[in-house]
Design an enzyme around this catalytic site. Structure first.
Site, short mmCIF file in Angstrom:
data_model
loop_
_atom_site.label_atom_id
_atom_site.label_comp_id
_atom_site.label_asym_id
_atom_site.label_seq_id
_atom_site.Cartn_x
_atom_site.Cartn_y
_atom_site.Cartn_z
N ASP A 84 0.85 -1.19 0.00
CA ASP A 84 0.00 0.00 0.00
C ASP A 84 0.89 1.25 0.00
OD1 ASP A 84 -2.37 1.40 0.17
OD2 ASP A 84 -2.50 1.25 2.36
N HIS A 207 -9.43 5.02 -1.90
CA HIS A 207 -8.72 5.02 -0.61
C HIS A 207 -9.55 5.76 0.43
CE1 HIS A 207 -4.51 3.66 -1.65
NE2 HIS A 207 -5.14 3.63 -2.82
#
Ligand code: 13P
Length: 283
Positions: A84, A207
């Site tokens: 990530d 996100h």
């Protein structure tokens, strides 16, 4: 089974649902997530930030821990192990070489030309290893690791430019979501989300899933979002349970019992997200 994110996100795009990306922080979290997803028959993306990888000992440790749990828990659902917000080519390479099946290169802090150059370098390397690549355009605000607090909405022309020059698998366009808790109402640019989705035709990533109301999540999925990243919400739920455990049992000292104080809360939260995102029974 550990795999890259291509098949699972293409299936999500076709089926009109999103696959949860849940950030992991330790062995217990991986175990809780895998157990719930196996029971719900949901595909799952285990997201690892650079900070979390460092905390757990490094990329090799994370890969071996996840692979060990997949085997020992007899996990049959599709699982992706994803870096990530990888900040550089070198970090992405390190994760890929250790066995991560997917990476995000986040060069969104640079100019679009520099973002394209770095992203292409990652894609070129990742493709030789069958690893999928997510990139970011614009700026998703918030507090996760090194990310700054500003939001910069993605421009459509930059998204097209980045996609055509890198052939990334997935795009995370910043469209008003933030990492961590929202201060005030989230202002998501759905029109632009839909336009980017229709133009690029690749699965898009949202996100900052924590704190987004259910209707926003559903609308985002209808605009082409196929992966939703959630971290803070699970941390809050887990911490609540651990705090309660410690407050209610003043004699507890076994770390296994203290940590598992957060298990039920976390598992409930994961089950709710799987239902909301629609990935239930899609494995
Ligand atoms: P939240 O912590 O806001 O859920 O965001 C997680 C995230 O987007 C990780 O990339």
């Amino acid at each position: 089974m550990l795999q890259n994110m291509c098949k699972m996100l293409e299936a999500a795009k076709r089926g009109g649902y999103a696959v949860p990306h849940l950030n992991i922080n330790n062995l217990e979290w991986v175990k809780y997530i895998l157990e719930v997803c196996e029971e719900s028959k949901s595909p799952i993306i285990l997201g690892v930030s650079e900070g979390a990888a460092k905390y757990m000992g490094g990329y090799n440790t994370v890969v071996m821990m996840v692979k060990g749990l997949l085997k020992d828990l007899n996990i049959t659902i599709p699982v992706a192990l994803h870096l990530d917000h990888g900040s550089t080519f070198e970090v992405c390479k390190k994760a890929i070489d250790a066995g991560f099946t997917s990476v995000m290169i986040d060069a969104s802090r640079f100019s679009i030309d520099e973002n394209i150059r770095i992203t292409r370098e990652v894609v070129d390397y990742a493709k030789t290893k069958n690893v999928s690549v997510e990139a970011e355009i614009g700026h998703i605000g918030g507090t996760e690791d090194e990310i700054s607090a500003d939001i910069g909405y993605a421009k459509i022309e930059d998204c097209i430019n980045l996609y055509q020059n890198t052939k990334i698998d997935f795009l995370a366009p910043a469209l008003g979501s933030v990492h961590g808790l929202y201060k005030g109402e989230p202002k998501i640019d759905f029109d632009r989300m839909q336009q980017i989705g229709q133009t690029l035709k690749i699965p898009m990533v949202l996100h900052g899933g924590t704190g987004l109301p259910d209707d926003i999540i559903k609308r985002a999925i209808s605009c082409g979002i196929c992966k939703i990243n959630i971290n803070t919400e699970l941390q809050i739920e887990w911490a609540k349970g651990v705090r309660e455990k410690l407050a209610n049992d003043l004699n507890v000292y076994d770390p296994r019992k203290i940590i598992s104080g957060g298990e039920n809360n976390m598992k409930h939260a994961i089950t709710d997200k799987i239902k909301l995102l629609g990935s239930y029974n899609k494995a």
